[in-house]
Design an enzyme around this catalytic site. Structure first.
Site, PDB file in Angstrom:
ATOM      1  N   ASP A  35       0.838  -1.203   0.000  1.00  0.00           N
ATOM      2  CA  ASP A  35       0.000   0.000   0.000  1.00  0.00           C
ATOM      3  C   ASP A  35       0.874   1.254   0.000  1.00  0.00           C
ATOM      4  OD1 ASP A  35      -2.304   1.487   0.035  1.00  0.00           O
ATOM      5  OD2 ASP A  35      -2.658   1.270   2.187  1.00  0.00           O
ATOM      6  N   GLY A  38       0.123   5.338  -4.420  1.00  0.00           N
ATOM      7  CA  GLY A  38      -0.485   6.606  -4.829  1.00  0.00           C
ATOM      8  C   GLY A  38       0.107   7.772  -4.033  1.00  0.00           C
ATOM      9  N   HIS A  52       2.955   3.072  -8.842  1.00  0.00           N
ATOM     10  CA  HIS A  52       2.855   1.623  -9.084  1.00  0.00           C
ATOM     11  C   HIS A  52       4.125   1.117  -9.771  1.00  0.00           C
ATOM     12  CE1 HIS A  52      -1.179   1.815  -7.667  1.00  0.00           C
ATOM     13  NE2 HIS A  52      -1.691   2.396  -8.737  1.00  0.00           N
ATOM     14  N   ARG A  86     -11.420   1.920  -9.497  1.00  0.00           N
ATOM     15  CA  ARG A  86     -10.424   2.952  -9.837  1.00  0.00           C
ATOM     16  C   ARG A  86     -10.577   3.379 -11.295  1.00  0.00           C
ATOM     17  NH1 ARG A  86      -5.028   2.132  -6.261  1.00  0.00           N
ATOM     18  NH2 ARG A  86      -6.124   1.621  -4.364  1.00  0.00           N
ATOM     19  N   LEU A 146      11.089 -20.968  -3.437  1.00  0.00           N
ATOM     20  CA  LEU A 146      10.000 -20.094  -2.964  1.00  0.00           C
ATOM     21  C   LEU A 146       8.726 -20.276  -3.799  1.00  0.00           C
ATOM     22  CD1 LEU A 146       9.056 -17.571  -1.255  1.00  0.00           C
ATOM     23  CD2 LEU A 146       9.900 -16.174  -3.149  1.00  0.00           C
ATOM     24  N   ARG A 203       1.778  -4.928   6.287  1.00  0.00           N
ATOM     25  CA  ARG A 203       1.065  -3.900   5.528  1.00  0.00           C
ATOM     26  C   ARG A 203       1.916  -2.635   5.527  1.00  0.00           C
ATOM     27  NH1 ARG A 203      -5.045  -2.468   4.488  1.00  0.00           N
ATOM     28  NH2 ARG A 203      -4.630  -0.726   3.133  1.00  0.00           N
TER      29      ARG A 203
HETATM   30  C1  FPP Z   1      -1.733   0.085  -3.406  1.00  0.00           C
HETATM   31  O1  FPP Z   1      -1.351   1.420  -3.468  1.00  0.00           O
HETATM   32  C2  FPP Z   1      -1.153  -0.711  -4.483  1.00  0.00           C
HETATM   33  C3  FPP Z   1      -1.856  -1.334  -5.470  1.00  0.00           C
HETATM   34  C4  FPP Z   1      -3.325  -1.285  -5.533  1.00  0.00           C
HETATM   35  C5  FPP Z   1      -1.212  -2.094  -6.553  1.00  0.00           C
HETATM   36  C6  FPP Z   1       0.111  -2.756  -6.277  1.00  0.00           C
HETATM   37  C7  FPP Z   1       0.788  -2.966  -7.582  1.00  0.00           C
HETATM   38  C8  FPP Z   1       2.120  -2.914  -7.836  1.00  0.00           C
HETATM   39  C9  FPP Z   1       3.133  -2.765  -6.792  1.00  0.00           C
HETATM   40  C10 FPP Z   1       2.636  -2.964  -9.225  1.00  0.00           C
HETATM   41  C11 FPP Z   1       2.423  -4.200 -10.036  1.00  0.00           C
HETATM   42  C12 FPP Z   1       2.455  -5.469  -9.284  1.00  0.00           C
HETATM   43  C13 FPP Z   1       3.217  -6.552  -9.577  1.00  0.00           C
HETATM   44  C14 FPP Z   1       3.034  -7.765  -8.744  1.00  0.00           C
HETATM   45  C15 FPP Z   1       4.212  -6.590 -10.634  1.00  0.00           C
HETATM   46  P1  FPP Z   1      -2.472   2.539  -3.580  1.00  0.00           P
HETATM   47  O2  FPP Z   1      -2.627   2.890  -5.006  1.00  0.00           O
HETATM   48  O3  FPP Z   1      -3.707   2.102  -2.896  1.00  0.00           O
HETATM   49  O4  FPP Z   1      -1.781   3.717  -2.779  1.00  0.00           O
HETATM   50  P2  FPP Z   1      -2.479   4.872  -1.932  1.00  0.00           P
HETATM   51  O5  FPP Z   1      -3.225   4.212  -0.808  1.00  0.00           O
HETATM   52  O6  FPP Z   1      -1.301   5.687  -1.461  1.00  0.00           O
HETATM   53  O7  FPP Z   1      -3.367   5.624  -2.876  1.00  0.00           O
END
Ligand code: FPP
Length: 267
Positions: A35, A38, A52, A86, A146, A203
């Site tokens: 998390d 963003g 991301h 989203r 793994l 988390r």
């Molecule tokens: C949460 O941050 C993250 C996600 C919803 C997506 C996670 C994806 C990646 C790390 C990239 C691709 C994944 C792989 C496995 C290659 P958020 O957008 O909710 O952040 P915020 O809470 O700060 O808005």
């Protein structure tokens, strides 16, 4: 024994943290709610997708660190059933990043004996994404190191509903008395059938929520929340989480060994 040579520099902060790890008690299964992508981007005045994209490097480093520590299972929460809310551009960007990651990293997974699989309603993803995921799962099927899982279009409640549906359509149970059904036999219908429950749930970004992740499986999981945003998450944060985990006493609803005067009664 863990293969950290060349990964952890002598004299580094990582090495100082690693020296506190008891390698005989490494968590078997680590699950992570990634998390803060963003917010990471927002703080840099960048589009969310840049967060991301930066998070992909954290994925690579976390997978490598887990493989080197000989963690048996790693499950990353990459896309929830609720993430469809989203903007389309963000969803498409995330799927593109996933495709890029799978095609770019497949050889590295194979070289490191990492078995890749997914959990979630994969059949609802774009066919091209499904093909790439299936290809990586097939190609790594014989790997014995793994077990790396990505949760995609995943929801804990959805998983339980899917399990009930599968159970009821299984000829072994259909139309029969379910009074003998117990937790272990129900768990065989979950996406995670055969996978041990997570020992440690991490988390990032400081949020104190479970967000519909592995609801059944985390009944007795130790939870570690770090303020670090996912794109800043590095091996040293993983090492720190393991040190914290090893400092916890897991009681599974029983008493601490200090408080137990008599041997436990077996049910
Ligand atoms: C949460 O941050 C993250 C996600 C919803 C997506 C996670 C994806 C990646 C790390 C990239 C691709 C994944 C792989 C496995 C290659 P958020 O957008 O909710 O952040 P915020 O809470 O700060 O808005």
């Amino acid at each position: 024994m863990a293969q950290l040579e060349g990964f952890v520099k002598p004299g580094s902060i990582e090495e100082a943290i690693v020296s506190q790890i008891d390698f005989t008690r490494i968590p078997r299964h680590i699950a992570i709610i990634m998390d803060g992508n963003g917010r990471w981007a927002g703080r840099r005045m960048l589009p969310r997708l840049a967060g991301h994209r930066a998070g992909v490097q954290s994925v690579r480093e976390t997978v490598e660190a887990c493989a080197r520590l000989e963690v048996e299972y790693l499950t990353l929460y990459a896309f929830s059933v609720d993430n469809w809310k989203r903007p389309r551009t963000e969803i498409d960007g995330l799927m593109r990043l996933l495709l890029e990651f799978m095609s770019r990293e497949l050889n590295t997974l194979l070289q490191n004996n990492i078995r890749f699989r997914t959990i979630g309603r994969i059949e609802q993803l774009e066919p091209a994404v499904q093909r790439e995921l299936m290809n990586a799962a097939d190609a790594t099927a014989a790997c014995t190191g793994l077990n790396f899982y990505i949760a995609l279009n995943y929801g804990g409640r959805t998983e339980i509903v899917d399990a009930v549906r599968r159970l009821l359509s299984d000829p072994e149970h259909a139309g029969k008395d379910l009074s003998a059904l117990d937790e272990d036999s129900f768990a065989r219908y979950l996406y995670t059938a055969g996978i041990p429950d997570p020992d440690l749930l991490i988390r990032t970004s400081g949020e104190m929520r479970v967000s519909n992740f592995l609801l059944w499986q985390i009944a007795y999981t130790e939870i570690y929340v770090t303020e670090t945003l996912w794109p800043d998450f590095r091996a040293r944060h993983l090492f720190e989480s393991i040190v914290h985990f090893q400092g916890r006493e897991r009681r599974y609803g029983g008493l601490s060994t200090r408080d137990t005067a008599e041997p436990a009664v077996k049910r």
